[in-house]
Design a protein around this motif. Structure first.
Motif, PDB file in Angstrom:
ATOM      1  N   ALA A  17      38.626  48.616  -7.629  1.00  0.00           N
ATOM      2  CA  ALA A  17      37.470  48.370  -8.508  1.00  0.00           C
ATOM      3  C   ALA A  17      36.770  49.690  -8.812  1.00  0.00           C
ATOM      4  O   ALA A  17      36.664  50.569  -7.947  1.00  0.00           O
ATOM      5  CB  ALA A  17      36.493  47.423  -7.809  1.00  0.00           C
ATOM      6  N   PHE A  18      36.311  49.820 -10.043  1.00  0.00           N
ATOM      7  CA  PHE A  18      35.501  50.966 -10.460  1.00  0.00           C
ATOM      8  C   PHE A  18      34.176  50.406 -10.949  1.00  0.00           C
ATOM      9  O   PHE A  18      34.135  49.554 -11.833  1.00  0.00           O
ATOM     10  CB  PHE A  18      36.232  51.709 -11.595  1.00  0.00           C
ATOM     11  CG  PHE A  18      35.589  53.008 -12.004  1.00  0.00           C
ATOM     12  CD1 PHE A  18      35.990  54.215 -11.429  1.00  0.00           C
ATOM     13  CD2 PHE A  18      34.605  53.044 -12.982  1.00  0.00           C
ATOM     14  CE1 PHE A  18      35.419  55.425 -11.804  1.00  0.00           C
ATOM     15  CE2 PHE A  18      34.021  54.257 -13.365  1.00  0.00           C
ATOM     16  CZ  PHE A  18      34.434  55.440 -12.787  1.00  0.00           C
ATOM     17  N   ASN A  76      30.346  52.133 -11.632  1.00  0.00           N
ATOM     18  CA  ASN A  76      29.869  53.000 -12.727  1.00  0.00           C
ATOM     19  C   ASN A  76      30.158  54.465 -12.409  1.00  0.00           C
ATOM     20  O   ASN A  76      29.512  55.360 -12.962  1.00  0.00           O
ATOM     21  CB  ASN A  76      28.374  52.773 -12.982  1.00  0.00           C
ATOM     22  CG  ASN A  76      27.974  53.160 -14.386  1.00  0.00           C
ATOM     23  OD1 ASN A  76      28.790  53.104 -15.312  1.00  0.00           O
ATOM     24  ND2 ASN A  76      26.732  53.567 -14.563  1.00  0.00           N
ATOM     25  N   ARG A 112      29.395  56.424  -9.975  1.00  0.00           N
ATOM     26  CA  ARG A 112      28.319  57.278  -9.424  1.00  0.00           C
ATOM     27  C   ARG A 112      28.646  57.755  -8.013  1.00  0.00           C
ATOM     28  O   ARG A 112      27.824  58.422  -7.383  1.00  0.00           O
ATOM     29  CB  ARG A 112      26.988  56.533  -9.457  1.00  0.00           C
ATOM     30  CG  ARG A 112      26.060  56.941 -10.585  1.00  0.00           C
ATOM     31  CD  ARG A 112      26.702  56.983 -11.908  1.00  0.00           C
ATOM     32  NE  ARG A 112      25.806  57.452 -12.955  1.00  0.00           N
ATOM     33  CZ  ARG A 112      26.103  57.463 -14.243  1.00  0.00           C
ATOM     34  NH1 ARG A 112      27.296  57.041 -14.647  1.00  0.00           N
ATOM     35  NH2 ARG A 112      25.244  57.908 -15.134  1.00  0.00           N
ATOM     36  N   SER A 113      29.811  57.422  -7.508  1.00  0.00           N
ATOM     37  CA  SER A 113      30.262  58.055  -6.263  1.00  0.00           C
ATOM     38  C   SER A 113      30.691  59.467  -6.638  1.00  0.00           C
ATOM     39  O   SER A 113      31.183  59.693  -7.743  1.00  0.00           O
ATOM     40  CB  SER A 113      31.446  57.292  -5.677  1.00  0.00           C
ATOM     41  OG  SER A 113      31.029  56.004  -5.326  1.00  0.00           O
ATOM     42  N   TYR A 114      30.523  60.389  -5.719  1.00  0.00           N
ATOM     43  CA  TYR A 114      30.763  61.789  -6.079  1.00  0.00           C
ATOM     44  C   TYR A 114      32.230  62.209  -6.026  1.00  0.00           C
ATOM     45  O   TYR A 114      32.615  63.184  -6.631  1.00  0.00           O
ATOM     46  CB  TYR A 114      29.949  62.701  -5.154  1.00  0.00           C
ATOM     47  CG  TYR A 114      28.512  62.838  -5.598  1.00  0.00           C
ATOM     48  CD1 TYR A 114      28.082  63.966  -6.278  1.00  0.00           C
ATOM     49  CD2 TYR A 114      27.585  61.830  -5.350  1.00  0.00           C
ATOM     50  CE1 TYR A 114      26.770  64.097  -6.693  1.00  0.00           C
ATOM     51  CE2 TYR A 114      26.270  61.948  -5.759  1.00  0.00           C
ATOM     52  CZ  TYR A 114      25.872  63.083  -6.432  1.00  0.00           C
ATOM     53  OH  TYR A 114      24.574  63.207  -6.855  1.00  0.00           O
ATOM     54  N   THR A 148      26.291  49.966 -10.152  1.00  0.00           N
ATOM     55  CA  THR A 148      26.488  48.522 -10.292  1.00  0.00           C
ATOM     56  C   THR A 148      26.145  47.824  -8.973  1.00  0.00           C
ATOM     57  O   THR A 148      26.150  48.459  -7.900  1.00  0.00           O
ATOM     58  CB  THR A 148      27.949  48.199 -10.649  1.00  0.00           C
ATOM     59  OG1 THR A 148      28.791  48.646  -9.581  1.00  0.00           O
ATOM     60  CG2 THR A 148      28.373  48.868 -11.950  1.00  0.00           C
ATOM     61  N   GLY A 185      35.449  49.014  -1.670  1.00  0.00           N
ATOM     62  CA  GLY A 185      36.346  48.374  -2.634  1.00  0.00           C
ATOM     63  C   GLY A 185      37.691  47.975  -2.060  1.00  0.00           C
ATOM     64  O   GLY A 185      38.543  47.463  -2.794  1.00  0.00           O
ATOM     65  N   TYR A 231      31.617  58.252   0.643  1.00  0.00           N
ATOM     66  CA  TYR A 231      31.532  58.008  -0.807  1.00  0.00           C
ATOM     67  C   TYR A 231      30.884  59.165  -1.567  1.00  0.00           C
ATOM     68  O   TYR A 231      30.719  59.100  -2.773  1.00  0.00           O
ATOM     69  CB  TYR A 231      30.873  56.662  -1.124  1.00  0.00           C
ATOM     70  CG  TYR A 231      29.485  56.431  -0.586  1.00  0.00           C
ATOM     71  CD1 TYR A 231      29.301  55.787   0.627  1.00  0.00           C
ATOM     72  CD2 TYR A 231      28.369  56.816  -1.303  1.00  0.00           C
ATOM     73  CE1 TYR A 231      28.039  55.548   1.112  1.00  0.00           C
ATOM     74  CE2 TYR A 231      27.098  56.568  -0.824  1.00  0.00           C
ATOM     75  CZ  TYR A 231      26.943  55.939   0.389  1.00  0.00           C
ATOM     76  OH  TYR A 231      25.681  55.705   0.866  1.00  0.00           O
TER      77      TYR A 231
HETATM   78  C1  LIG Z   1      22.155  61.109  -8.848  1.00  0.00           C
HETATM   79  C2  LIG Z   1      22.729  60.269  -7.747  1.00  0.00           C
HETATM   80  C3  LIG Z   1      21.924  59.922  -6.666  1.00  0.00           C
HETATM   81  C4  LIG Z   1      22.457  59.151  -5.625  1.00  0.00           C
HETATM   82  N1  LIG Z   1      21.637  58.823  -4.570  1.00  0.00           N
HETATM   83  C5  LIG Z   1      22.125  58.060  -3.570  1.00  0.00           C
HETATM   84  C6  LIG Z   1      21.285  57.666  -2.495  1.00  0.00           C
HETATM   85  O1  LIG Z   1      20.105  58.010  -2.424  1.00  0.00           O
HETATM   86  N2  LIG Z   1      21.822  56.875  -1.521  1.00  0.00           N
HETATM   87  C7  LIG Z   1      23.119  56.450  -1.572  1.00  0.00           C
HETATM   88  O2  LIG Z   1      23.540  55.726  -0.681  1.00  0.00           O
HETATM   89  N3  LIG Z   1      23.937  56.809  -2.588  1.00  0.00           N
HETATM   90  C8  LIG Z   1      23.454  57.598  -3.576  1.00  0.00           C
HETATM   91  N4  LIG Z   1      24.286  57.953  -4.624  1.00  0.00           N
HETATM   92  C9  LIG Z   1      25.654  57.442  -4.639  1.00  0.00           C
HETATM   93  C10 LIG Z   1      25.747  56.081  -5.346  1.00  0.00           C
HETATM   94  O3  LIG Z   1      24.594  55.335  -5.127  1.00  0.00           O
HETATM   95  C11 LIG Z   1      26.920  55.286  -4.758  1.00  0.00           C
HETATM   96  O4  LIG Z   1      28.089  56.020  -4.790  1.00  0.00           O
HETATM   97  C12 LIG Z   1      27.096  53.933  -5.488  1.00  0.00           C
HETATM   98  O5  LIG Z   1      27.821  53.094  -4.648  1.00  0.00           O
HETATM   99  C13 LIG Z   1      27.851  54.087  -6.814  1.00  0.00           C
HETATM  100  O6  LIG Z   1      27.942  52.836  -7.436  1.00  0.00           O
HETATM  101  P1  LIG Z   1      28.865  52.611  -8.706  1.00  0.00           P
HETATM  102  O7  LIG Z   1      28.505  51.281  -9.268  1.00  0.00           O
HETATM  103  O8  LIG Z   1      28.761  53.770  -9.629  1.00  0.00           O
HETATM  104  O9  LIG Z   1      30.296  52.477  -8.065  1.00  0.00           O
HETATM  105  P2  LIG Z   1      31.544  53.446  -8.067  1.00  0.00           P
HETATM  106  O10 LIG Z   1      31.092  54.796  -7.709  1.00  0.00           O
HETATM  107  O11 LIG Z   1      32.305  53.290  -9.320  1.00  0.00           O
HETATM  108  O12 LIG Z   1      32.356  52.804  -6.880  1.00  0.00           O
HETATM  109  C14 LIG Z   1      31.852  52.878  -5.571  1.00  0.00           C
HETATM  110  C15 LIG Z   1      32.728  52.072  -4.624  1.00  0.00           C
HETATM  111  O13 LIG Z   1      32.494  50.708  -4.852  1.00  0.00           O
HETATM  112  C16 LIG Z   1      33.699  50.027  -5.116  1.00  0.00           C
HETATM  113  N5  LIG Z   1      33.366  48.979  -6.071  1.00  0.00           N
HETATM  114  C17 LIG Z   1      32.663  49.089  -7.215  1.00  0.00           C
HETATM  115  N6  LIG Z   1      32.557  47.888  -7.794  1.00  0.00           N
HETATM  116  C18 LIG Z   1      33.176  46.999  -7.002  1.00  0.00           C
HETATM  117  C19 LIG Z   1      33.449  45.604  -7.073  1.00  0.00           C
HETATM  118  N7  LIG Z   1      32.973  44.852  -8.064  1.00  0.00           N
HETATM  119  N8  LIG Z   1      34.195  45.044  -6.101  1.00  0.00           N
HETATM  120  C20 LIG Z   1      34.659  45.776  -5.057  1.00  0.00           C
HETATM  121  N9  LIG Z   1      34.423  47.090  -4.931  1.00  0.00           N
HETATM  122  C21 LIG Z   1      33.689  47.687  -5.890  1.00  0.00           C
HETATM  123  C22 LIG Z   1      34.642  51.079  -5.652  1.00  0.00           C
HETATM  124  O14 LIG Z   1      35.996  50.746  -5.426  1.00  0.00           O
HETATM  125  C23 LIG Z   1      34.220  52.290  -4.838  1.00  0.00           C
HETATM  126  O15 LIG Z   1      34.859  52.300  -3.599  1.00  0.00           O
HETATM  127  C24 LIG Z   1      23.799  58.719  -5.670  1.00  0.00           C
HETATM  128  C25 LIG Z   1      24.611  59.073  -6.754  1.00  0.00           C
HETATM  129  C26 LIG Z   1      24.077  59.827  -7.783  1.00  0.00           C
HETATM  130  C27 LIG Z   1      24.974  60.192  -8.944  1.00  0.00           C
END
Ligand SMILES: Cc1cc2nc3c(=O)[nH]c(=O)nc-3n(C[C@H](O)[C@H](O)[C@H](O)COP(=O)(O)OP(=O)(O)OC[C@H]3O[C@@H](n4cnc5c(N)ncnc54)[C@H](O)[C@@H]3O)c2cc1C
Length: 449
Positions: free
Chosen positions: A40-41, A43, A45-47, A109, A165, A398
């Motif tokens: 799964a992807f 948004n 926002r994982s680095y 998300t 995920g 992450y």
């Molecule tokens: C500017 C910035 C600030 C941040 N600050 C923090 C913070 O303060 N604290 C913190 O903890 N993190 C922080 N992060 C990291 C961010 O919050 C996490 O990485 C978050 O989980 C990203 O969510 P995403 O929806 O973009 O998922 P993605 O990065 O796309 O995916 C994250 C993980 O979730 C899984 N996943 C996504 N959707 C599903 C689904 N529907 N089913 C199963 N698995 C799924 C993916 O396989 C992956 O392993 C920050 C990131 C940024 C860019």
């Protein structure tokens, strides 16, 4: 513009293959998904590479973006997994509710927040995001949809929160929101001269405030070494109940061919930040965007790091070890001549997450961002891993794109439990680089015995 499925650090390549959620759901339901083929992807926002599967296909979960139910009395909200946190905030705010835990960006998300068990500035009061998940629905490649909660399929519930995920596709989740006086925050900035002063302030600040985080001027040397600002916040008794527009006010329209965030820029930025935030210790009323999501105000700011992107290193070390380890981590970065754009230090509390694997644990967490300068940056990151692990701590998976299997195993000794519950169709590059390697080594050792 063609959408790129790339993680936020931009240091790893975009996913070569993607499919929409509906196609992946049909494939999973048919029971024909191949081994290690999907991930799964959310948004992106994982680095690093925990949201990528280079040899397989990533599943765009964002089309699943409906809020399914909301109880304005209790704050229980049920939504599909691709709904953004910004939409949840906008939906619940007029009723006086706010997510109990928000990370530093609202463009994540619901599924991503659950799968990484994210934390916020109030870990000491509310624990992780996973502490507020009532239930979730999980689709596995055996074709079945599982309703998971603390009492229903509890083993899958625990493995999916923080499971990155790997346990299947989260289709939807129910979360408990927190009642707040208003969305606005009364923020206070208290300057500290060095880390000793910070450590002396941190615990009392946690006891007195909902939100606490410290910013460190990582480039300051000499007498200024370890100086920073302790930022505290609480929801204002009287303030707005309306969510502000989520769009960025400014954006970086193209990727510069080099890293713009160089040392002179960072020095000037840090000085300006310190001046702006720290010039008065008088509490001030600020909007929630400015307090929680300041970086969301500049769209695609990660592009400023140039085409090679950035690495983020987040560590957590137990409280007693932190007094030595945190200065050692900062000193290692200084010695390597690498400036961190934003350096954040925070005390984690003791609230337990229901997750099988979760990054936060009691102690202090330090977050550093470095431009990717190739080998020299990788060497520094290895050194930061070494200091963290030696102090009995953990490195955040992450945020990571390069940690070795041994660092992962030391950070998460229970990783094998997640491997046991991993959906065979799911794999990430992170898991292939760490846990799968450990498994292969274990197999070799067992075969030799
Ligand atoms: C500017 C910035 C600030 C941040 N600050 C923090 C913070 O303060 N604290 C913190 O903890 N993190 C922080 N992060 C990291 C961010 O919050 C996490 O990485 C978050 O989980 C990203 O969510 P995403 O929806 O973009 O998922 P993605 O990065 O796309 O995916 C994250 C993980 O979730 C899984 N996943 C996504 N959707 C599903 C689904 N529907 N089913 C199963 N698995 C799924 C993916 O396989 C992956 O392993 C920050 C990131 C940024 C860019």
């Amino acid at each position: 513009m063609v959408e790129r499925f790339q993680s936020f650090g931009l240091a790893t390549p975009p996913a070569p293959r993607t499919i929409p959620a509906d196609d992946a759901i049909a494939l999973m339901k048919s029971g024909k998904a191949k081994k290690n083929a999907l991930l799964a992807f959310g948004n992106g926002r994982s680095y690093g590479d925990s949201c990528q599967n280079e040899a397989g296909t990533v599943v765009d979960m964002r089309p699943l973006n409906r809020i399914l139910a909301f109880n304005a009395e209790t704050g229980l909200l049920e939504a599909e997994a691709g709904v953004l946190l910004s939409d949840i905030i906008a939906h619940a705010a007029p009723y006086g509710f706010f997510p109990a835990v928000v990370p530093g960006t609202q463009f994540v998300t619901l599924g991503g927040a659950v799968a990484n068990d994210v934390h916020g500035k109030n870990h000491h009061r509310r624990g992780t995001f996973g502490c507020h998940v009532e239930s979730l629905t999980l689709l596995r490649s055996d074709g079945r949809t599982y309703h998971c909660s603390a009492t229903d399929n509890a083993h899958l519930f625990q493995a999916t929160i923080g499971g990155m995920g790997l346990t299947g596709l989260i289709l939807s989740a129910s979360i408990r929101l927190m009642r707040v006086h208003s969305l606005d925050i009364v923020e206070k900035a208290t300057p500290f001269r060095d880390l000793g002063e910070f450590f002396a302030l941190a615990e009392a600040a946690d006891q007195a405030n909902e939100y606490v985080v410290a910013w460190i001027d990582q480039l300051a040397g000499g007498h200024g070494r370890g100086r920073g600002l302790l930022l505290t916040g609480n929801h204002a008794e009287h303030g707005s109940h309306k969510a502000a527009r989520a769009a960025a006010r400014l954006s970086v329209p193209f990727q510069p061919p080099f890293n713009v965030l160089n040392r002179p820029f960072l020095t000037a930025f840090n000085a300006a930040y310190r001046w702006t935030k720290g010039r008065s210790s008088v509490p001030r009323h600020v909007g929630y965007h400015s307090f929680f999501f300041p970086l969301d105000g500049v769209g695609d700011w990660n592009r400023l790091y140039g085409p090679k992107g950035l690495f983020q290193h987040q560590s957590v070390v137990p409280e007693q070890a932190a007094y030595r380890a945190v200065p050692a981590l900062l000193e290692a970065a200084r010695r390597a001549g690498q400036g961190s754009f934003l350096t954040v230090l925070k005390r984690f509390g003791a609230i337990h997450s229901p997750a099988l694997l979760s990054f936060p644990r009691p102690g202090y967490t330090l977050t550093l961002d470095f431009p990717n300068r190739g080998q020299t940056t990788l060497e520094l990151l290895n050194e930061l891993d070494r200091i963290t692990v030696e102090a009995g701590g953990a490195v955040n998976p992450y945020k990571d794109a390069r940690m070795g299997a041994a660092t992962f195993a030391a950070s998460f000794p229970d990783w094998q439990q997640l491997e046991t519950l991993r959906d065979p169709a799911m794999l990430s590059d992170f898991w292939a680089r760490t846990a799968k390697k450990l498994n292969a080594r274990r197999g070799t050792v067992e075969a030799a015995e």
